[in-house]
Design a protein around this motif. Structure first.
Motif, PDB file in Angstrom:
ATOM      1  N   LYS A  65       1.902  -6.681   4.301  1.00 26.27           N
ATOM      2  CA  LYS A  65       1.809  -5.798   5.617  1.00 26.27           C
ATOM      3  C   LYS A  65       3.273  -5.965   6.499  1.00 26.27           C
ATOM      4  O   LYS A  65       3.715  -5.188   7.103  1.00 26.27           O
ATOM      5  CB  LYS A  65       0.694  -6.359   6.385  1.00 26.27           C
ATOM      6  CG  LYS A  65      -0.550  -5.860   5.957  1.00 26.27           C
ATOM      7  CD  LYS A  65      -1.901  -6.373   6.888  1.00 26.27           C
ATOM      8  CE  LYS A  65      -3.046  -5.944   6.239  1.00 26.27           C
ATOM      9  NZ  LYS A  65      -4.392  -6.540   7.028  1.00 26.27           N
ATOM     10  N   GLN A  86      -1.687  -1.480  -8.075  1.00 25.85           N
ATOM     11  CA  GLN A  86      -2.404  -0.352  -7.686  1.00 25.85           C
ATOM     12  C   GLN A  86      -3.618  -0.353  -8.224  1.00 25.85           C
ATOM     13  O   GLN A  86      -3.913  -0.372  -9.496  1.00 25.85           O
ATOM     14  CB  GLN A  86      -1.568   0.836  -7.788  1.00 25.85           C
ATOM     15  CG  GLN A  86      -0.357   1.133  -6.824  1.00 25.85           C
ATOM     16  CD  GLN A  86       0.289   2.304  -7.012  1.00 25.85           C
ATOM     17  OE1 GLN A  86       0.397   2.895  -8.266  1.00 25.85           O
ATOM     18  NE2 GLN A  86       0.910   2.892  -5.787  1.00 25.85           N
ATOM     19  N   LYS A  87      -4.847   0.050  -7.423  1.00 22.01           N
ATOM     20  CA  LYS A  87      -6.022  -0.012  -8.106  1.00 22.01           C
ATOM     21  C   LYS A  87      -6.280   0.968  -8.938  1.00 22.01           C
ATOM     22  O   LYS A  87      -7.038   0.892 -10.063  1.00 22.01           O
ATOM     23  CB  LYS A  87      -6.991   0.118  -6.884  1.00 22.01           C
ATOM     24  CG  LYS A  87      -8.459   0.112  -7.455  1.00 22.01           C
ATOM     25  CD  LYS A  87      -9.512   0.114  -6.053  1.00 22.01           C
ATOM     26  CE  LYS A  87     -10.810   0.323  -6.690  1.00 22.01           C
ATOM     27  NZ  LYS A  87     -11.730   0.435  -5.563  1.00 22.01           N
ATOM     28  N   GLU A  88      -5.553   2.162  -8.723  1.00 19.68           N
ATOM     29  CA  GLU A  88      -5.942   3.294  -9.661  1.00 19.68           C
ATOM     30  C   GLU A  88      -5.101   3.442 -10.867  1.00 19.68           C
ATOM     31  O   GLU A  88      -5.655   3.616 -11.884  1.00 19.68           O
ATOM     32  CB  GLU A  88      -6.007   4.625  -8.970  1.00 19.68           C
ATOM     33  CG  GLU A  88      -7.002   4.768  -7.918  1.00 19.68           C
ATOM     34  CD  GLU A  88      -6.926   6.298  -7.002  1.00 19.68           C
ATOM     35  OE1 GLU A  88      -5.848   6.830  -7.227  1.00 19.68           O
ATOM     36  OE2 GLU A  88      -7.735   6.463  -6.179  1.00 19.68           O
ATOM     37  N   GLU A 132      -9.466  -6.290  -2.602  1.00 17.29           N
ATOM     38  CA  GLU A 132      -8.857  -5.062  -2.165  1.00 17.29           C
ATOM     39  C   GLU A 132      -7.938  -4.991  -1.022  1.00 17.29           C
ATOM     40  O   GLU A 132      -8.587  -5.485   0.026  1.00 17.29           O
ATOM     41  CB  GLU A 132      -9.807  -3.739  -2.262  1.00 17.29           C
ATOM     42  CG  GLU A 132     -10.355  -3.691  -3.520  1.00 17.29           C
ATOM     43  CD  GLU A 132     -11.496  -2.724  -3.729  1.00 17.29           C
ATOM     44  OE1 GLU A 132     -11.631  -1.697  -2.687  1.00 17.29           O
ATOM     45  OE2 GLU A 132     -12.128  -2.360  -4.988  1.00 17.29           O
ATOM     46  N   GLU A 133      -6.984  -4.331  -0.980  1.00 15.24           N
ATOM     47  CA  GLU A 133      -5.981  -4.084   0.435  1.00 15.24           C
ATOM     48  C   GLU A 133      -5.532  -2.775   0.685  1.00 15.24           C
ATOM     49  O   GLU A 133      -4.894  -2.224  -0.472  1.00 15.24           O
ATOM     50  CB  GLU A 133      -4.954  -5.179   0.447  1.00 15.24           C
ATOM     51  CG  GLU A 133      -4.209  -5.185   1.989  1.00 15.24           C
ATOM     52  CD  GLU A 133      -5.003  -5.783   2.806  1.00 15.24           C
ATOM     53  OE1 GLU A 133      -4.649  -5.602   3.895  1.00 15.24           O
ATOM     54  OE2 GLU A 133      -6.172  -6.511   2.605  1.00 15.24           O
ATOM     55  N   GLU A 134      -5.682  -2.160   1.737  1.00 10.64           N
ATOM     56  CA  GLU A 134      -5.156  -0.675   1.798  1.00 10.64           C
ATOM     57  C   GLU A 134      -3.665  -1.061   2.387  1.00 10.64           C
ATOM     58  O   GLU A 134      -3.217  -1.644   3.247  1.00 10.64           O
ATOM     59  CB  GLU A 134      -5.725  -0.040   2.818  1.00 10.64           C
ATOM     60  CG  GLU A 134      -7.328   0.189   2.497  1.00 10.64           C
ATOM     61  CD  GLU A 134      -7.434   1.411   1.162  1.00 10.64           C
ATOM     62  OE1 GLU A 134      -6.335   2.056   1.127  1.00 10.64           O
ATOM     63  OE2 GLU A 134      -8.106   1.073   0.118  1.00 10.64           O
ATOM     64  N   SER A 135      -2.807  -0.061   1.748  1.00 12.89           N
ATOM     65  CA  SER A 135      -1.385  -0.256   2.236  1.00 12.89           C
ATOM     66  C   SER A 135      -0.875   1.224   2.532  1.00 12.89           C
ATOM     67  O   SER A 135      -1.331   2.406   1.605  1.00 12.89           O
ATOM     68  CB  SER A 135      -0.382  -0.728   0.947  1.00 12.89           C
ATOM     69  OG  SER A 135       1.175  -0.574   1.281  1.00 12.89           O
ATOM     70  N   ASP A 136      -0.334   1.519   3.644  1.00 12.90           N
ATOM     71  CA  ASP A 136       0.226   2.819   3.826  1.00 12.90           C
ATOM     72  C   ASP A 136       1.111   3.491   2.750  1.00 12.90           C
ATOM     73  O   ASP A 136       1.434   4.666   2.690  1.00 12.90           O
ATOM     74  CB  ASP A 136       1.176   2.874   5.402  1.00 12.90           C
ATOM     75  CG  ASP A 136      -0.009   2.446   6.241  1.00 12.90           C
ATOM     76  OD1 ASP A 136      -1.088   2.709   6.119  1.00 12.90           O
ATOM     77  OD2 ASP A 136       0.361   2.003   7.429  1.00 12.90           O
ATOM     78  N   TYR A 138       1.510   2.119  -0.482  1.00  8.58           N
ATOM     79  CA  TYR A 138       1.120   2.124  -1.923  1.00  8.58           C
ATOM     80  C   TYR A 138      -0.162   2.732  -2.229  1.00  8.58           C
ATOM     81  O   TYR A 138      -0.834   2.810  -3.224  1.00  8.58           O
ATOM     82  CB  TYR A 138       1.297   0.865  -2.657  1.00  8.58           C
ATOM     83  CG  TYR A 138       2.790   0.314  -2.588  1.00  8.58           C
ATOM     84  CD1 TYR A 138       3.764   0.788  -3.439  1.00  8.58           C
ATOM     85  CD2 TYR A 138       3.226  -0.697  -1.661  1.00  8.58           C
ATOM     86  CE1 TYR A 138       4.918   0.528  -3.392  1.00  8.58           C
ATOM     87  CE2 TYR A 138       4.340  -1.021  -1.725  1.00  8.58           C
ATOM     88  CZ  TYR A 138       5.415  -0.558  -2.694  1.00  8.58           C
ATOM     89  OH  TYR A 138       6.597  -0.809  -2.324  1.00  8.58           O
ATOM     90  N   GLY A 139      -1.045   2.687  -1.133  1.00 11.02           N
ATOM     91  CA  GLY A 139      -2.470   3.258  -1.093  1.00 11.02           C
ATOM     92  C   GLY A 139      -3.377   1.959  -1.105  1.00 11.02           C
ATOM     93  O   GLY A 139      -3.049   0.824  -0.819  1.00 11.02           O
ATOM     94  N   SER A 140      -4.374   2.168  -2.069  1.00  8.08           N
ATOM     95  CA  SER A 140      -5.260   0.907  -2.448  1.00  8.08           C
ATOM     96  C   SER A 140      -4.643   0.039  -3.511  1.00  8.08           C
ATOM     97  O   SER A 140      -4.242   0.536  -4.531  1.00  8.08           O
ATOM     98  CB  SER A 140      -6.681   1.460  -3.048  1.00  8.08           C
ATOM     99  OG  SER A 140      -7.337   2.382  -2.170  1.00  8.08           O
TER     100      SER A 140
END
Length: 471
Positions: A65, A86-88, A132-136, A138-140
């Motif tokens: 972050k 990245q999750k996906e 899990e962490e959300e990133s502006d 990289y996404g999930s």
């Protein structure tokens, strides 16, 4: 044809058995404590490892972050591996271990992951945490931290605990067995001494007693707890041996007395029978005299046997008292009439309250006083008989007395007047008549009624007997 001898296996000693049981109990206790300790330690280490993995994952999330520099990630312990992907697409953004597999999020928990033959030279065993962490940009994302259980010192220590416990347990078990064996042997030493002493005791030497550690081993100390359990056991057996010795001595004396009492009438009967064989056919006077003596001696023998059977039935509780309430004034009035019928010149006085009553077996009490009256008549032949009956109530007891004007008891006879066949001298003379069982029957009857009986000498010089019965 073959013959075989059965071999009896020797039973293990109590000392060995106690030591073995103690060692087994100690072994179970040590094993239980070891298991509990291992479980608690394992739980503590697992919680510590989980906390470290979570803290490291949060550090990585914070670094992402804030776009932290690589040196800021040095807070993560060197033994923790991590991967950020990245999750996906499962594209790895950052990792410190390229061989770390990418695993799904654990939803706030730590999990174990084991993969057989993951490496060429072995398996993969890790404890991991993934969030899990959300990133502006990289996404999930999935942030994963892991701990290699094959190289972690705490995990390796846990694996070695069973071996350490086993290596320490065997000598402890051996030492505890030897210690327990020594303690049990010393504790049971008095039992061994008692056993050896008991082997030497027989009916001929019941006076021998078992050894007691305490010098003062009276019955009072047993009740107050001043003796240990083994001393109490020894004293109890010693009391038993003393009672058995008294019983054996009494039975020996009883056998001797019976032999003596029956020997005299049998000798008289035999002598008179020989006289009849010689002169009885021709001498009618001798015939009548010998037959009369034979009948008299036979009746004496029958009385002895009947009285002995009566005493035996009383002592064996085969004659149970039939209690009823009655006035003692009426009871003594009946006795007065019977005394005057037996001895017309006798003087009888009664001292009793008219309303004094007693709850007991009237007929048994009557038999007791008849035996006492018979004894007084027997020993007061030289002068007119004088008898005094009295009764007095004391709390829950009633005291009944009979006193005569005879010669009284000799001092050495007071303790023995109620003994079987006792007549007041060692030779057991027959001059006074009877078989010496009347007072014995009186004592047995009194005991059946739950009372006590004692002899004494009155101030006037006569013989007295006192009974004490429950109201």
């Amino acid at each position: 044809m073959s013959f075989g001898l059965a071999v009896r296996k020797k039973a293990p000693s109590v000392t060995f058995t106690l030591a073995l049981r103690f060692s087994l109990v100690l072994a179970l206790a040590v094993l239980s404590l070891a298991v509990l300790f291992t479980f608690a330690l394992k739980r503590y280490i697992y919680n510590s490892q989980s906390r470290e993995l979570k803290d490291s994952a949060e550090e990585l999330a914070l670094a992402l972050k804030t776009n932290a520099q690589p040196e800021q990630k040095e807070k993560i312990p060197y033994y923790i591996t991590y991967a950020v992907y990245q999750k996906e697409s499962q594209e790895i953004l950052e990792t410190n271990d390229p061989f770390l597999p990418l695993l799904e999020a654990t939803k706030g928990k730590t999990k174990k992951f084991i993969s057989k033959n993951y490496f060429i030279d072995g398996d993969l065993r890790i404890l991991y945490f993934a969030m899990e962490e959300e990133s502006d940009e990289y996404g999930s994302l999935v942030i994963q931290t892991a701990l290699n259980l094959d190289t972690d010192s705490s995990s390796l220590f846990l694996r070695g605990i069973p071996v350490i416990v086993l290596l320490a347990f065997l000598p402890v078990l051996f030492v505890s067995f030897l210690t327990a064996l020594l303690i049990a042997k010393r504790s049971l030493a008095p039992v061994v001494k008692m056993t050896e002493a008991a082997k030497k005791i027989s009916s001929t030497n019941l006076g021998e007693l078992l050894p007691v550690k305490q010098k003062d081993s009276s019955a009072e100390n047993i009740s107050t707890g001043n003796l240990d359990e083994l001393d109490k056991l020894a004293v109890t057996f010693n009391d038993l041996f003393v009672r058995l010795k008294k019983d054996f001595d009494r039975e020996r004396g009883f056998t001797s007395d019976v032999s003596h009492e029956l020997k005299t009438p049998l000798a008289v009967i035999l002598g008179q029978a020989n006289l009849l064989l010689r002169w009885g056919k021709d001498d009618k006077a001798q015939l009548e005299k010998s037959l009369g003596i034979i009948v008299e001696e036979a009746e004496s023998m029958n009385a002895v046997i009947t009285n002995l059977l009566h005493i035996t039935r009383l002592e064996n509780k085969k004659l149970l008292p039939q209690k009823e309430k009655f006035f003692l004034a009426d009871f003594f009035a009946r006795l007065k009439e019977e005394v005057q019928s037996l001895s017309p010149d006798a003087k009888v006085s009664v001292s009793v309250s008219k309303d004094l009553n007693l709850f007991t077996d009237r007929e048994m009490l009557h038999q007791i006083f008849l035996a006492l009256i018979s004894n007084s008549i027997k020993f007061c032949k030289e002068k007119n008989l004088e008898l005094t009956f009295s009764a007095l109530q004391k709390d829950t007891k009633t005291e009944l007395c009979i006193v005569d004007n005879g010669p009284g008891f000799k001092a050495q006879d007071l303790e023995h007047v109620f003994d079987r066949f006792y007549r007041g001298d060692e030779s057991h003379t027959r001059s006074a008549g009877g078989a010496g069982l009347g007072l014995s029957i009186a004592k047995a009857l009194t005991q059946s009624l739950g009372g006590t009986i004692v002899s004494f000498n009155a101030e006037s010089g006569g013989a007295g007997v006192r009974l004490e019965l429950d109201n």
